[in-house]
Design an enzyme around this catalytic site. Structure first.
Site, PDB file in Angstrom:
ATOM      1  CD  GLU A   6       5.845  78.250 -29.859  1.00 26.76           C
ATOM      2  OE1 GLU A   6       5.835  77.414 -28.927  1.00 26.76           O
ATOM      3  OE2 GLU A   6       6.597  79.228 -29.873  1.00 26.76           O
ATOM      4  CG  HIS A  29       7.298  83.717 -27.047  1.00 26.22           C
ATOM      5  ND1 HIS A  29       7.321  84.386 -25.830  1.00 26.22           N
ATOM      6  CD2 HIS A  29       8.135  82.668 -26.919  1.00 26.22           C
ATOM      7  CE1 HIS A  29       8.155  83.770 -25.011  1.00 26.22           C
ATOM      8  NE2 HIS A  29       8.670  82.726 -25.647  1.00 26.22           N
ATOM      9  NE  ARG A  52      10.460  79.525 -30.490  1.00 25.13           N
ATOM     10  CZ  ARG A  52      10.625  79.639 -29.182  1.00 25.13           C
ATOM     11  NH1 ARG A  52      10.957  78.581 -28.465  1.00 25.13           N
ATOM     12  NH2 ARG A  52      10.457  80.796 -28.595  1.00 25.13           N
ATOM     13  NE  ARG A  63      14.631  84.421 -21.021  1.00 33.95           N
ATOM     14  CZ  ARG A  63      13.890  84.092 -22.068  1.00 33.95           C
ATOM     15  NH1 ARG A  63      13.540  85.000 -22.948  1.00 33.95           N
ATOM     16  NH2 ARG A  63      13.512  82.847 -22.242  1.00 33.95           N
ATOM     17  CG  ASN A  96       9.936  74.999 -30.186  1.00 35.08           C
ATOM     18  OD1 ASN A  96      10.850  75.742 -29.815  1.00 35.08           O
ATOM     19  ND2 ASN A  96       8.670  75.225 -29.893  1.00 35.08           N
TER      20      ASN A  96
END
Ligand code: ADP
Length: 406
Positions: free
Chosen positions: A384, A180, A91, A241, A7
């Site tokens: 995840e 996500h 991912r 961001r 990931n």
């Protein structure tokens, strides 16, 4: 079947090696603060021991090779060689409109993932570097891509379209995709199962607050709306961001700063958010330290970060005509009681009542609202990696194609 899950985040690489016969983790690790001076690899071989390695880790390619070295280290590794890895699951952040499901990676898939770089300039390049480095270091081992965008494919058209000329959607796929997805889906399912209620019966909001942040409204068991858009730049304020912004800022700032649109968007992607406002760091731990020491811009950044989460919770509760469950996850969501408390404050009208003691307890997976709160607020660690390992097993099967080909 030993499945390696990789990931690659914008500034980190998390990995886990699973024995998929019983879904146990054999080894896991985190390469943190990639590209910064204090980068490190923390490796944990379950039952053998942990090691922290500090060395120069300028990019994800070096991070992958350090990960393979740790997994196969004669002293503390869990593998004799990389040949024991049956499959690698990655991912991948942006799948565009091409991928509404996970896929075994081949040249066509790589080309399509590269086509999406334009929409995920911080992430798809890290993902691509991760895949290519794994192909080099584990030749012949099947690789699977699990897309962040897939879960949000259920958003209705009136939600995912932008109010711009329709041909931009038809010709170029300009629309909201959301990201996500693996994390939102995982924590939503886990929260429902902890509450012993079917997910489809719960109006739920999941807040993934990491270096990248997004928030999703889940109704009837499906993603109804999420805060990120065509790219992962939209929505909540993030580590570096900007999140939501008037698009005309790009033109105005471009004129003033003598930069083209890409130059301004790079600033919105890399120099904004917590980092841009505070001037301190993109890392929430550093923001807290500076704010506690009296740094006013760090205090402001923290206030803005929490305010925007509150704003989205209110919006999504309105979209769903109410709210049953609110879930916090990822680095900040799981570890920062202050952010959770402020984000949940002043919601008497919705019936959110946080329990201070529960919120500050060290348990990882917990309910943090009071027993009489109308909304159940929870912390659910995301996984995840396990979702990706399951997807990889689903696509590759229990036998490694490497063996089947012989
Ligand atoms: P990503 O995967 O997007 O790189 P993570 O989910 O690992 O991000 O989250 C990283 C963020 O979590 C950073 O802002 C970091 O400061 C924050 N974080 C990690 N631990 C803590 C903590 N104990 N308290 C507050 N924030 C934390």
């Amino acid at each position: 079947m030993k499945t390696l899950v990789v990931n690659c985040g914008s500034s980190s690489l998390k990995y886990q090696l699973f024995n998929m016969e019983n879904e146990t983790v054999m080894a896991k690790g985190l390469v943190d603060r990639i590209g910064q001076e204090n980068a490190s690899l923390k490796h944990d071989s379950v039952g053998i021991g942990r090691i922290t390695i500090r060395s120069g880790i300028p990019d994800h390619s070096k991070a992958v090779s350090d990960m393979i070295n740790a997994l196969t280290d004669p002293e503390y590794g869990v593998l004799k060689s990389v040949d024991e890895i049956a499959a690698v699951g990655h991912r991948v952040v942006h799948g565009g409109e091409k991928f509404s499901d996970s896929v075994v990676i081949d040249n066509n898939v790589m080309a399509a993932v590269k086509d999406c770089v334009v929409y995920a300039p911080l992430h798809n390049p890290s993902n691509i570097m991760g895949i290519e480095s794994c192909e080099k270091l584990c030749p012949g081992v099947p690789q699977v891509a699990v897309f962040d965008t897939a879960f949000h494919q259920t958003m209705p058209k009136h939600v995912y379209l932008y109010a711009i000329p329709y041909e931009y959607y038809e010709k170029h796929g300009v629309r909201r995709y959301g990201f996500h997805g693996t994390s939102h889906q995982f924590v939503a399912n886990r929260a429902a199962s902890l509450l012993k209620k079917p997910l489809k019966d719960l109006r739920m909001i999941t807040a993934h607050l990491g270096n990248g942040c997004s928030i999703t409204a889940i109704k009837d068991g499906k993603s109804l709306e999420t805060s990120m858009g065509l790219t992962p730049l939209n929505g909540l304020m993030m580590g570096q961001r900007s999140g939501d912004i008037d698009p005309a800022v790009v033109a105005a700032m471009g004129d003033i700063e003598k930069l083209d649109a890409n130059g301004i968007v790079a600033i919105l992607n890399k120099k904004s958010g917590l980092l841009g406002v505070s001037g301190v760091s993109n890392d929430m731990r550093d923001i807290h330290k500076a704010a506690d020491a009296g740094n006013e811009r760090a205090q402001l950044a923290l206030k803005m970060f929490c305010y925007r989460i509150r704003k989205y919770i209110g919006t999504y509760a309105a979209s769903m005509n109410g709210l049953d469950v609110l879930v916090f996850t990822a680095g900040i969501g799981e570890n920062d009681p202050y952010v959770r408390e402020v984000a949940c404050s002043n919601f008497d009208f919705l019936g959110i009542e946080l329990d201070k003691k529960r919120n500050e307890s060290p348990e990882k997976e917990k309910i943090i609202s009071t027993d009489k709160s109308k909304v159940t607020v929870m912390v659910v660690p995301t996984n995840e990696e396990l979702m990706i390992a399951r997807e990889t097993r689903r696509l590759v099967g229990n036998n490694s194609p490497k063996k089947a080909k012989k």
